[in-house]
Design an enzyme around this catalytic site. Structure first.
Site, PDB file in Angstrom:
ATOM      1  N   CYS A   1      26.243  96.148  46.298  1.00  0.00           N
ATOM      2  CA  CYS A   1      25.262  95.057  46.206  1.00  0.00           C
ATOM      3  C   CYS A   1      23.840  95.581  46.454  1.00  0.00           C
ATOM      4  CB  CYS A   1      25.651  93.938  47.167  1.00  0.00           C
ATOM      5  SG  CYS A   1      24.804  92.389  46.848  1.00  0.00           S
TER       6      CYS A   1
ATOM      7  N   HIS B   1      31.739  93.054  46.397  1.00  0.00           N
ATOM      8  CA  HIS B   1      31.846  93.576  47.771  1.00  0.00           C
ATOM      9  C   HIS B   1      33.266  93.971  48.150  1.00  0.00           C
ATOM     10  CE1 HIS B   1      27.796  92.489  49.361  1.00  0.00           C
ATOM     11  NE2 HIS B   1      27.817  91.677  48.323  1.00  0.00           N
TER      12      HIS B   1
ATOM     13  N   GLU C   1      34.188  95.630  50.628  1.00  0.00           N
ATOM     14  CA  GLU C   1      34.371  95.572  52.082  1.00  0.00           C
ATOM     15  C   GLU C   1      34.719  94.169  52.563  1.00  0.00           C
ATOM     16  OE1 GLU C   1      31.649  95.213  50.603  1.00  0.00           O
ATOM     17  OE2 GLU C   1      30.049  94.348  51.825  1.00  0.00           O
TER      18      GLU C   1
END
Lengths: 85, 237
Positions: B89, B206, B208
């Site tokens: 991002c 994302h 994560e």
């Protein structure tokens, strides 16, 4: 050394979709402004540079504009010399 | 005793997802190296993640100031040596601004901030985050951004498409590409790209945020697992 003042105008490259410009353009007729088109939103950066002469100052501003102030992938820039102070 | 891969996670002023990135790679089996934007040392990290957020308040352009932070000289050096670097991002925006990845991220075509789970089609396994994946495979991962529309110069686009530098494309659940499944209007549905060597990757979604089945999709797991394996295999692997 003299302080030279510049304005740098940064704009999205022609042809690259500018959603901000489109949103502004879309809002204008509702406010009674007819016939408005081609709205593009850009940035205006004003700064001073200390340099021995205007040519040296201008060269520095162009370098900044290329390396930091604009992103050459998506933006064009224009440097306007304002005044020596 | 087996060594754990050391994954550096850089925190810039305004980073938001650094804690999630640290937590995710730790959960995946890495030793975390917390790094600060002003650091001039990666402290022997095998790989580096530039996390999401709004570094320097997105001032000037997203990622523009962070790309010139002191730590980036070290990140550039690691990338140059073939070390794995992942930008997520805002981290993707930073890598593009730093010239480590082709293209740039522009404001979403819709002008809206998008926050949703998206499907991604893997386009190449030749990267530090897709070595465990197969081209054509789909993963579900969330996006959340206002400026994620990947664009490039015509020359860059030719290079990226011609030389297989597209890593992920936004797609339908079926794998089909469509404008409806493109959350930001990205050129050719591109969600992530790599450098020529494949050791530097950036993507808007994302991974994560997608490792724990208790809180959503787990499409991030194979990406981070690949990153950890690449990190452990060493530079140039």
């Amino acid at each position: 050394m003299t302080a030279f003042t510049f304005e740098v105008l940064v704009s999205l490259k022609p042809g690259l979709l500018d959603p901000q410009g489109k949103a502004v353009e879309g809002s204008l007729p509702a406010m009674g402004f007819g016939g408005v088109g081609e709205v593009r939103v850009g940035k205006h950066i004003k700064l001073t540079v200390e340099a021995p002469d205007e040519a040296a100052a201008t060269a520095q501003v162009h370098e900044m504009a290329t390396k930091v102030l604009s992103n050459p992938v998506i933006e064009d820039y224009e440097v306007l010399a304002v005044a020596a102070s | 005793m087996t060594r754990l891969p050391r994954i550096g996670v850089v925190t810039f002023p305004g980073s938001l997802d650094d804690a999630d990135a640290r937590r995710a790679v730790e959960a995946m089996g890495a030793e975390v190296v917390a790094l600060w934007h002003a650091d001039r040392d990666l402290r022997d990290a095998d790989a580096v993640i530039l996390p999401g957020g709004f570094s320097y308040g997105d001032y000037l352009r997203c990622g523009a100031i962070a790309a010139r932070a002191p730590i980036m000289a070290e990140v550039r050096d690691l990338a140059g040596r073939g070390g794995p670097v992942l930008g997520i991002c805002n981290g993707f925006q930073i890598l593009c601004e730093a010239g480590l990845l082709p293209g740039a991220l522009a404001r979403n075509a819709s002008l809206r901030f998008v926050c949703e789970d998206v499907w991604l089609r893997v386009e190449t396994a030749q990267t530090c985050v897709t070595r465990d994946l197969t081209p054509g495979e789909l993963v579900q991962i969330p996006v959340k951004h206002g400026e994620g529309r990947w664009v490039a110069t015509p020359e860059q686009l030719d290079h990226v498409e011609g030389d297989g530098l597209v890593v992920f494309r936004y797609c339908e659940r079926s794998g089909v590409l469509s404008d409806a499944a493109n959350p930001n209007g990205a050129t050719n549905h591109i969600a992530g790209v790599r450098n020529d060597a494949g050791n530097v990757v950036g993507l808007m979604p994302h991974p994560e945020h997608a490792v724990d089945p208790d809180v959503g999709p787990t499409g991030g797991q194979p990406l981070l697992a690949s990153l950890l394996e690449t990190a452990l295999a060493g530079v140039g692997a």
